[in-house]
Design a protein around this motif. Structure first.
Motif, short mmCIF file in Angstrom:
data_model
loop_
_atom_site.label_atom_id
_atom_site.label_comp_id
_atom_site.label_asym_id
_atom_site.label_seq_id
_atom_site.Cartn_x
_atom_site.Cartn_y
_atom_site.Cartn_z
N ARG A 154 0.83 -1.20 0.00
CA ARG A 154 0.00 0.00 0.00
C ARG A 154 0.87 1.25 0.00
O ARG A 154 0.61 2.22 -0.72
N ARG A 155 1.93 1.23 0.81
CA ARG A 155 2.83 2.38 0.85
C ARG A 155 3.54 2.56 -0.49
O ARG A 155 3.65 3.68 -1.01
N LEU A 156 4.02 1.46 -1.04
CA LEU A 156 4.73 1.54 -2.30
C LEU A 156 3.82 2.00 -3.43
O LEU A 156 4.21 2.78 -4.29
N ALA A 157 2.59 1.51 -3.41
CA ALA A 157 1.62 1.91 -4.43
C ALA A 157 1.35 3.41 -4.34
O ALA A 157 1.26 4.10 -5.36
N GLY A 158 1.23 3.92 -3.11
CA GLY A 158 1.00 5.35 -2.94
C GLY A 158 2.17 6.18 -3.43
O GLY A 158 1.99 7.21 -4.10
N ALA A 159 3.40 5.71 -3.14
CA ALA A 159 4.58 6.43 -3.60
C ALA A 159 4.66 6.45 -5.12
O ALA A 159 4.97 7.49 -5.73
N THR A 160 4.37 5.32 -5.73
CA THR A 160 4.40 5.24 -7.20
C THR A 160 3.36 6.16 -7.82
O THR A 160 3.64 6.85 -8.81
N ALA A 161 2.18 6.18 -7.23
CA ALA A 161 1.11 7.03 -7.76
C ALA A 161 1.48 8.51 -7.66
O ALA A 161 1.34 9.27 -8.62
N VAL A 162 1.97 8.91 -6.50
CA VAL A 162 2.34 10.32 -6.30
C VAL A 162 3.46 10.71 -7.26
O VAL A 162 3.44 11.80 -7.86
N ALA A 196 12.74 8.33 -5.32
CA ALA A 196 13.85 8.22 -4.38
C ALA A 196 13.47 8.77 -3.01
O ALA A 196 13.71 8.14 -1.97
N VAL A 197 12.85 9.95 -2.99
CA VAL A 197 12.49 10.59 -1.72
C VAL A 197 11.38 9.82 -1.01
O VAL A 197 11.46 9.51 0.18
N LEU A 198 10.33 9.48 -1.75
CA LEU A 198 9.16 8.85 -1.13
C LEU A 198 9.46 7.46 -0.61
O LEU A 198 9.04 7.09 0.49
N THR A 199 10.17 6.64 -1.38
CA THR A 199 10.47 5.28 -0.90
C THR A 199 11.39 5.32 0.32
O THR A 199 11.24 4.52 1.25
N THR A 200 12.33 6.26 0.35
CA THR A 200 13.21 6.38 1.50
C THR A 200 12.44 6.75 2.76
O THR A 200 12.65 6.17 3.83
N VAL A 201 11.53 7.69 2.63
CA VAL A 201 10.73 8.12 3.79
C VAL A 201 9.79 7.00 4.24
O VAL A 201 9.68 6.71 5.44
N LEU A 202 9.17 6.32 3.30
CA LEU A 202 8.16 5.33 3.65
C LEU A 202 8.74 4.03 4.20
O LEU A 202 8.05 3.29 4.90
N CYS A 203 9.99 3.73 3.89
CA CYS A 203 10.55 2.48 4.39
C CYS A 203 11.10 2.61 5.81
O CYS A 203 11.44 1.60 6.45
N ARG A 204 11.21 3.82 6.36
CA ARG A 204 11.80 4.00 7.68
C ARG A 204 11.03 3.26 8.78
O ARG A 204 11.64 2.63 9.65
N PRO A 205 9.67 3.28 8.80
CA PRO A 205 8.97 2.50 9.83
C PRO A 205 9.26 1.00 9.74
O PRO A 205 9.35 0.31 10.75
N THR A 206 9.42 0.51 8.53
CA THR A 206 9.72 -0.91 8.34
C THR A 206 11.08 -1.26 8.96
O THR A 206 11.25 -2.32 9.57
N LEU A 207 12.03 -0.37 8.84
CA LEU A 207 13.37 -0.63 9.35
C LEU A 207 13.42 -0.66 10.87
O LEU A 207 14.36 -1.21 11.45
#
Length: 485
Positions: A154-162, A196-207
């Motif tokens: 869901r996060r990745l889909a949102g980043a791709t869409a934006v 680059a910006v969106l995936t980096t921000v969105l993956c931080r909770p996963t880490l």
């Protein structure tokens, strides 16, 4: 990219419903995003000459081929690694980023010779600026792999869409401001930057999640075991998908490359913009639960065939009517190439379901070897057929190579993925029968309408609608009957 001290969480196992939900997020948001992306592309095509598209197509082809050198198997290795550590991820990030910076500088410095060789009459500074995409791509490799691995679709889909909506909007604003070819450049650079910006921000909770999975014995020696096969697959796949721009450019100018590039972009959309999004989910699901890969492979092949095969005759017949009407008369020369590429694009989209299952179940070596052969065969076919028939020859090269490639996947690849070839045929038989009826009805309706004096465009649209209605009825009838019981 900063990486926390904890391990990355183990991928969640996908149930059948979870697989559909994840695929829905990836495809649904991606379809919305691509509606903006392709809408902007059509808008730009009506305001820019084919030569502008040819220049950026050559630059983009070089970028996408070079991104595989930046990635060098990192994404796939993270996906199949049972427990990537902090140090492993940090090393992977800096390795990719430094390679991206160096290769970006090399591409920018060689922009003049590139344009002179492959896009005669094009704009070298535009290609030079596209080199910025390489370090931007490097920034997003590790975050994107982690989002896939942890099933954060869901996060990745949102980043791709934006990213797609943002880059498309920027291109439209730029062309309205009179930026010319630079609007196409802005579209590509903005896309890479936003991702680059969106995936980096969105993956931080996963880490920040702690892994509960014990470290298997021998895992430290596993870190780079799959890299070379993912790297080989990635490089050969990207070459097979982009080398045609360069081969066409060698024997023509930027305008002809532009005609072919737009035809290829639209015709391959079923594969690049739909099947590959579903494929990411299938890859992650196969890696998470390989024991059920065979069932998922058959189901995904049937679903993809049901959705896409009826579109083969639709695209072939409507292309001469719709493409010049939508894009403008200067794009008529792309129609024949588009019709051939449309068939190949849908075929590759269906085959990709088997390919992603192979990657997820540990058979990336088989997939990489087959792709390497496909790449070599494509280059040979392009070299021969482009010299004979121009951009239509380039399209025929892809279709010629697809036939044996599909046979290898259906016979040998399906078995490795856990599905027997007979199971695939049993699942596809109703779809093939429905499409055969669709073609028969379409041809009969078109002949009758033309005999009655109906105008060309109207008769084609009416016949296509009649055939599509028949295939939809035949394909949906079993589901309607099941619900009524």
């Amino acid at each position: 990219m900063s990486v926390g001290s904890e391990m990355v969480t183990r991928p969640r196992e996908l149930t059948g419903r979870g697989l559909i939900t994840s695929a829905s997020w990836m495809t649904g948001s991606h379809l919305i995003a691509q509606a903006f992306a392709y809408g902007s592309l059509i808008f730009l095509a009506r305001r820019l000459p084919p030569a502008s598209f040819g220049t950026v197509a050559v630059g983009t082809a070089v970028v996408y081929i070079t991104t595989l050198l930046v990635d060098h198997g990192t994404y796939g290795a993270i996906m199949v690694h049972p427990r990537p550590t902090r140090s492993y991820l940090v090393r992977a990030f800096w390795r990719c980023f430094l390679i991206g910076v160096v290769l970006g500088a090399v591409m920018a410095a060689s922009a003049g010779p590139l344009v002179g060789t492959f896009a005669d009459g094009g704009d070298a500074p535009a290609v030079a600026l596209l080199a910025v995409c390489l370090p931007l791509h490097a920034i997003g490799i590790v975050p994107t792999a982690l989002l896939h691995k942890s099933m954060r679709f869901r996060r990745l889909a949102g980043a791709t869409a934006v990213a797609n909506v943002g880059s498309a909007s920027m291109a439209v604003v730029a062309v309205l401001a009179g930026a010319g070819v630079w609007s196409l450049v802005a579209r590509q650079v903005a896309l890479f930057a936003l991702l680059a910006v969106l995936t980096t921000v969105l993956c931080r909770p996963t880490l920040r999640h702690r892994s509960a999975v014990p470290n298997p014995s021998g895992v430290h020696g596993h870190e780079h075991s799959g890299d070379r096969w993912f790297f080989l697959f990635g490089v050969t796949m990207m070459l097979a998908a982009n080398i045609d721009y360069l081969v066409v450019g060698l024997s023509s100018d930027a305008s002809l490359v532009g005609l072919y590039a737009l035809a290829f972009t639209i015709a391959m959309a079923p594969s690049t913009q739909f099947s590959e999004q579903v494929g990411k989910v299938l890859f992650a699901a196969a890696a998470s639960s390989p024991e059920t890969s065979g069932v998922r492979t058959v189901q995904s092949v049937r679903l993809m065939s049901t959705l896409l095969l009826p579109l083969v005759p639709v695209g072939i017949l409507l292309a001469p009517v719709l493409l010049p009407a939508v894009l403008g008369p200067e794009w008529v020369g792309m129609v024949a190439a588009f019709q051939v590429l449309w068939v190949a694009g849908i075929g590759f989209a269906i085959d990709n379901c088997i390919g992603e299952a192979l990657s997820g179940t540990g058979h990336i070596d088989f997939r990489a070897k087959v792709m390497a052969v496909r790449c070599g065969a494509t280059i040979v076919a392009l070299w021969v057929l482009v010299s004979i028939d121009g951009i239509r020859g380039a399209a025929l090269a892809h279709l010629t190579v697809f036939v044996p490639y599909a046979a290898v996947y259906a016979i040998f690849g399906a078995r490795l993925a856990g599905a027997a070839p007979g199971e695939l045929w049993h699942a596809l038989r109703p779809v093939v029968a429905a499409v055969a009826c669709q073609v028969a009805v379409t041809v009969a309706a078109l002949a009758a309408l033309r005999a009655g004096g109906t105008s060309g465009g109207v008769s084609v649209c009416a016949a296509v609608a009649a055939g599509l209605a028949v295939s939809a009825f035949l394909l949906l009838r079993p589901f309607v009957g099941r619900r009524s019981q």
